[in-house]
Write a protein that holds these residues in place. Structure first.
Motif, PDB file in Angstrom:
ATOM      1  N   ILE A  13      51.953  42.949  37.984  1.00 41.69           N
ATOM      2  CA  ILE A  13      52.096  44.397  37.780  1.00 41.69           C
ATOM      3  C   ILE A  13      50.916  44.957  36.998  1.00 41.69           C
ATOM      4  O   ILE A  13      50.429  46.049  37.289  1.00 41.69           O
ATOM      5  N   ALA A  14      50.411  44.209  36.028  1.00 37.13           N
ATOM      6  CA  ALA A  14      49.256  44.671  35.250  1.00 37.13           C
ATOM      7  C   ALA A  14      47.975  44.626  36.075  1.00 37.13           C
ATOM      8  O   ALA A  14      47.049  45.397  35.841  1.00 37.13           O
ATOM      9  N   LEU A  15      47.924  43.732  37.060  1.00 38.09           N
ATOM     10  CA  LEU A  15      46.720  43.592  37.874  1.00 38.09           C
ATOM     11  C   LEU A  15      46.549  44.722  38.884  1.00 38.09           C
ATOM     12  O   LEU A  15      45.421  45.131  39.174  1.00 38.09           O
ATOM     13  N   VAL A  16      47.633  45.257  39.399  1.00 38.88           N
ATOM     14  CA  VAL A  16      47.562  46.275  40.454  1.00 38.88           C
ATOM     15  C   VAL A  16      46.738  47.490  40.023  1.00 38.88           C
ATOM     16  O   VAL A  16      45.809  47.889  40.744  1.00 38.88           O
ATOM     17  N   PRO A  17      47.020  48.123  38.878  1.00 44.33           N
ATOM     18  CA  PRO A  17      46.183  49.268  38.485  1.00 44.33           C
ATOM     19  C   PRO A  17      44.724  48.901  38.241  1.00 44.33           C
ATOM     20  O   PRO A  17      43.827  49.703  38.508  1.00 44.33           O
ATOM     21  N   LEU A  18      44.470  47.688  37.753  1.00 42.01           N
ATOM     22  CA  LEU A  18      43.082  47.282  37.535  1.00 42.01           C
ATOM     23  C   LEU A  18      42.327  47.142  38.850  1.00 42.01           C
ATOM     24  O   LEU A  18      41.168  47.548  38.964  1.00 42.01           O
ATOM     25  N   VAL A  19      42.980  46.593  39.861  1.00 42.57           N
ATOM     26  CA  VAL A  19      42.348  46.468  41.174  1.00 42.57           C
ATOM     27  C   VAL A  19      42.124  47.849  41.775  1.00 42.57           C
ATOM     28  O   VAL A  19      41.051  48.128  42.332  1.00 42.57           O
ATOM     29  N   LEU A  20      43.107  48.729  41.661  1.00 39.86           N
ATOM     30  CA  LEU A  20      42.952  50.087  42.191  1.00 39.86           C
ATOM     31  C   LEU A  20      41.827  50.834  41.493  1.00 39.86           C
ATOM     32  O   LEU A  20      41.076  51.560  42.144  1.00 39.86           O
ATOM     33  N   SER A  21      41.698  50.649  40.180  1.00 43.35           N
ATOM     34  CA  SER A  21      40.601  51.319  39.476  1.00 43.35           C
ATOM     35  C   SER A  21      39.251  50.767  39.903  1.00 43.35           C
ATOM     36  O   SER A  21      38.246  51.473  39.871  1.00 43.35           O
TER      37      SER A  21
END
Length: 65
Positions: free
Chosen positions: A18-26
């Motif tokens: 869950i923490a990785l998803v926003p980082l990949v999107l950014s």
């Protein structure tokens, strides 16, 4: 090498995903989180680790139930 399916029952795996998803999107230029996302995520994860919620399921004596 044997694949251990018990890791999918571990909270730390799902928190990390869950923490990785926003980082990949950014990384792709989609800004869905504030600039302080990293600091907030690190603080929340540190609290969860300190409370013992996030643990390794393969360590003897520790279980996720």
């Amino acid at each position: 090498m044997k694949f251990d399916k018990s890791r999918f029952k571990n909270y730390s795996l799902w928190v990390a995903i869950i923490a990785l998803v926003p980082l990949v999107l950014s990384g792709f230029g989609v800004a869905i989180v504030p600039a302080t996302y990293t600091a907030v995520t690190n603080s929340v994860l540190a609290i969860l680790v300190a409370m013992g919620i996030l643990s390794n399921p393969l360590t003897s004596g520790i279980t996720d139930k």
